[in-house]
Write a protein that holds these residues in place. Structure first.
Motif, PDB file in Angstrom:
ATOM      1  N   UNK A 152       1.591   9.306  -6.130  1.00  0.00           N
ATOM      2  CA  UNK A 152       1.966  10.717  -5.982  1.00  0.00           C
ATOM      3  C   UNK A 152       3.027  11.105  -7.002  1.00  0.00           C
ATOM      4  N   UNK A 153       4.105  10.308  -7.058  1.00  0.00           N
ATOM      5  CA  UNK A 153       5.194  10.632  -7.979  1.00  0.00           C
ATOM      6  C   UNK A 153       4.732  10.587  -9.423  1.00  0.00           C
ATOM      7  N   UNK A 154       3.771   9.713  -9.715  1.00  0.00           N
ATOM      8  CA  UNK A 154       3.335   9.528 -11.095  1.00  0.00           C
ATOM      9  C   UNK A 154       2.525  10.673 -11.668  1.00  0.00           C
ATOM     10  N   UNK A 155       1.919  11.488 -10.789  1.00  0.00           N
ATOM     11  CA  UNK A 155       1.131  12.593 -11.354  1.00  0.00           C
ATOM     12  C   UNK A 155       1.680  13.965 -10.962  1.00  0.00           C
ATOM     13  N   UNK A 156       2.245  14.089  -9.772  1.00  0.00           N
ATOM     14  CA  UNK A 156       2.612  15.408  -9.270  1.00  0.00           C
ATOM     15  C   UNK A 156       3.794  16.012 -10.029  1.00  0.00           C
ATOM     16  N   UNK A 157       4.845  15.229 -10.234  1.00  0.00           N
ATOM     17  CA  UNK A 157       6.054  15.784 -10.852  1.00  0.00           C
ATOM     18  C   UNK A 157       5.825  16.135 -12.318  1.00  0.00           C
ATOM     19  N   UNK A 158       5.214  15.228 -13.072  1.00  0.00           N
ATOM     20  CA  UNK A 158       4.982  15.505 -14.494  1.00  0.00           C
ATOM     21  C   UNK A 158       4.022  16.672 -14.679  1.00  0.00           C
ATOM     22  N   UNK A 159       3.007  16.753 -13.831  1.00  0.00           N
ATOM     23  CA  UNK A 159       2.062  17.868 -13.928  1.00  0.00           C
ATOM     24  C   UNK A 159       2.785  19.201 -13.766  1.00  0.00           C
ATOM     25  N   UNK A 160       3.709  19.275 -12.816  1.00  0.00           N
ATOM     26  CA  UNK A 160       4.454  20.518 -12.621  1.00  0.00           C
ATOM     27  C   UNK A 160       5.368  20.825 -13.797  1.00  0.00           C
TER      28      UNK A 160
ATOM     29  N   UNK B 191       0.831  -1.205   0.000  1.00  0.00           N
ATOM     30  CA  UNK B 191       0.000   0.000   0.000  1.00  0.00           C
ATOM     31  C   UNK B 191       0.866   1.255   0.000  1.00  0.00           C
ATOM     32  N   UNK B 192       1.951   1.257   0.809  1.00  0.00           N
ATOM     33  CA  UNK B 192       2.824   2.427   0.856  1.00  0.00           C
ATOM     34  C   UNK B 192       3.572   2.622  -0.463  1.00  0.00           C
ATOM     35  N   UNK B 193       3.949   1.532  -1.118  1.00  0.00           N
ATOM     36  CA  UNK B 193       4.559   1.654  -2.439  1.00  0.00           C
ATOM     37  C   UNK B 193       3.553   2.241  -3.421  1.00  0.00           C
ATOM     38  N   UNK B 194       2.295   1.855  -3.289  1.00  0.00           N
ATOM     39  CA  UNK B 194       1.253   2.411  -4.146  1.00  0.00           C
ATOM     40  C   UNK B 194       1.097   3.904  -3.958  1.00  0.00           C
ATOM     41  N   UNK B 195       1.178   4.363  -2.705  1.00  0.00           N
ATOM     42  CA  UNK B 195       1.095   5.801  -2.421  1.00  0.00           C
ATOM     43  C   UNK B 195       2.235   6.541  -3.112  1.00  0.00           C
ATOM     44  N   UNK B 196       3.450   6.021  -2.953  1.00  0.00           N
ATOM     45  CA  UNK B 196       4.618   6.643  -3.578  1.00  0.00           C
ATOM     46  C   UNK B 196       4.445   6.756  -5.088  1.00  0.00           C
ATOM     47  N   UNK B 197       4.048   5.660  -5.736  1.00  0.00           N
ATOM     48  CA  UNK B 197       3.928   5.649  -7.192  1.00  0.00           C
ATOM     49  C   UNK B 197       2.795   6.552  -7.666  1.00  0.00           C
TER      50      UNK B 197
ATOM     51  N   UNK C 166      12.731   6.243 -10.663  1.00  0.00           N
ATOM     52  CA  UNK C 166      12.251   5.015 -11.275  1.00  0.00           C
ATOM     53  C   UNK C 166      11.384   5.298 -12.499  1.00  0.00           C
ATOM     54  N   UNK C 167      10.562   6.348 -12.423  1.00  0.00           N
ATOM     55  CA  UNK C 167       9.594   6.615 -13.476  1.00  0.00           C
ATOM     56  C   UNK C 167      10.077   7.533 -14.577  1.00  0.00           C
ATOM     57  N   UNK C 168      11.409   7.763 -14.674  1.00  0.00           N
ATOM     58  CA  UNK C 168      11.878   8.735 -15.662  1.00  0.00           C
ATOM     59  C   UNK C 168      11.544   8.359 -17.104  1.00  0.00           C
ATOM     60  N   UNK C 169      11.549   7.074 -17.508  1.00  0.00           N
ATOM     61  CA  UNK C 169      11.140   6.782 -18.898  1.00  0.00           C
ATOM     62  C   UNK C 169       9.702   7.219 -19.180  1.00  0.00           C
ATOM     63  N   UNK C 170       8.805   7.022 -18.207  1.00  0.00           N
ATOM     64  CA  UNK C 170       7.417   7.435 -18.399  1.00  0.00           C
ATOM     65  C   UNK C 170       7.297   8.956 -18.420  1.00  0.00           C
TER      66      UNK C 170
END
Length: 409
Positions: free
Chosen positions: A244-252, A236-242, A359-363
């Motif tokens: 948040x990181x998956x939408x917040x950084x790219x949106x900015x 669940x905590x890994x899901x939270x990390x992914x 981790x998500x830099x390719x995406x």
């Protein structure tokens, strides 16, 4: 020869506070105080919210080397670690990005495959459809429009929701709590409550995936739980990390990158009028370098005594690696304060470096390539609908950006 903080002209009374303030009217540049330190020395002392005085690493070469150095720890629980804010009860300290190997590597491997370059490349048609649909909605609706709300935030949120197996209909919930969690100036209890709400949401969802697996990343974690490789709480905590990181950084990056291009019309025209995918790729890398939205430094602590750029760093010393300043180092990037989308900026450290690099830099790269090659062609007259001085920026967040970006055409 090594030096101490006193020998480079700083006594404890003169150590400046960190984070430092950006200059008014310069929303894209790192704080002038940090830039000035980078020109004087690659390492100097700063004072954090809790009174601790870690090293601020402003040199590109020094920062990159430290991020890859096994003598440096990312473990947030180690004495001397330079905390951005008070630790939260049961909070993100459990995240694998704040651990060292081998536990970091063990947990990270469980979510690496979906972000592999070939797997991500296969998502391009789906991402293109999402971008086109959002642009269609903007063009069909009223104007001016807030680009953050109408485009920059929903675009990566839709993508990460599909990848994880999260219902996008819940986006108001997870976006609102994400904002609370990543704002370092918020009350610790308020941030902890937001984290617990997000963890509870992902834990409930993990229960659903365990009962009825689907073809998504969370279901994959569920299989790890069933195999005993991961606890449900860890999943669940890994899901939270992914999430948040998956939408917040790219949106900015979408909003701030658009603003930077609007403020550099020659660069915008060059990108908008070109059909060369290589130019799009280089524009993405240059904007990542130029903006470096992770703006409060990558945090580490030294595990043993070492010499860095002639400075003796002691075991237990905190390190704040200012990648935003490193990405403006003229030794690595000629004329670093100039936005040049034709520059080869692939060696930037906007995603960090070493085993903990994003981790998500390719995406993120793919999403930005699709956005930057589509938005300005579809809306060639896109322009700000307000003065840049009136745009609210995220000076208080862990990730820099704009809270809103009114545009029209």
């Amino acid at each position: 020869m090594t030096s101490t903080v006193e020998s480079v002209g700083e006594t404890p009374a003169h150590v400046p506070d960190f984070p430092m303030d950006r200059a008014a009217g310069c929303p894209f540049d790192p704080p002038p105080g940090a830039l000035a330190r980078g020109k004087e020395t690659p390492l100097s002392k700063v004072r954090l919210w809790d009174g601790s005085t870690p090293w601020l690493v402003t040199g590109y070469a020094e920062g990159r080397a430290l991020l890859a150095d096994p003598r440096v720890s990312a473990d947030i629980t180690r004495p001397g670690y330079p905390l951005q804010a008070p630790l939260l009860e049961g909070g993100p300290s459990a995240s694998f990005i704040l651990m060292d190997d081998p536990e970091h590597a063990r947990l990270r491997r469980m979510v690496t495959a979906p972000f592999a370059i070939k797997r991500v490349a296969a998502l391009r048609p789906a991402i293109q459809r999402i971008v086109d649909d959002l642009v269609d909605d903007m063009l069909a609706g009223p104007k001016p429009v807030d680009l953050v709300e109408a485009f920059a935030l929903p675009m990566p949120s839709l993508v990460i929701c599909q990848l994880l197996g999260v219902a996008y209909s819940d986006h108001d919930f997870f976006q609102a709590n994400s904002k609370i969690l990543i704002k370092r100036t918020n009350d610790p209890q308020e941030r902890s409550d937001a984290f617990q709400r997000l963890t509870g949401y992902l834990d409930d969802l993990m229960g659903q995936k365990l009962a009825a697996p689907a073809d998504d990343l969370l279901s994959g974690l569920g299989e790890r739980v069933k195999a005993g490789e991961l606890t449900r709480s860890e999943a669940a905590q890994m899901g939270v990390l992914l999430l948040i990181a998956g939408h917040e950084t790219t949106a900015n990056m979408i909003a701030l990158g658009t603003l930077a291009l609007l403020e550099h019309p020659g660069q915008l025209a060059l990108l908008r009028d070109s059909d060369d995918p290589k130019l799009v790729t280089s524009a993405v890398e240059e904007l990542l370098r130029y903006l470096t939205i992770v703006h409060n430094g990558r945090r580490r602590v030294a595990l043993e005594d070492m010499d860095v750029a002639g400075v003796r760093v002691r075991a237990g010393d905190g390190l704040v690696i200012a990648t935003d300043v490193g990405n403006r180092d003229p030794g690595a990037f000629p004329e670093p304060d100039r936005l040049d989308i034709e520059r080869d900026a692939r060696h930037h450290v906007a995603f960090g470096f070493g085993v903990h690099q994003c981790l998500g830099q390719p995406l993120a790269r793919l999403e930005l390539q699709v956005v930057y090659s589509t938005l300005y062609k579809r809306i060639p007259t896109l322009r700000l609908a307000t003065d840049i001085e009136r745009i609210p920026f995220k000076h208080d967040g862990g990730v820099y950006g704009a809270y809103e970006l009114p545009v029209t055409w």
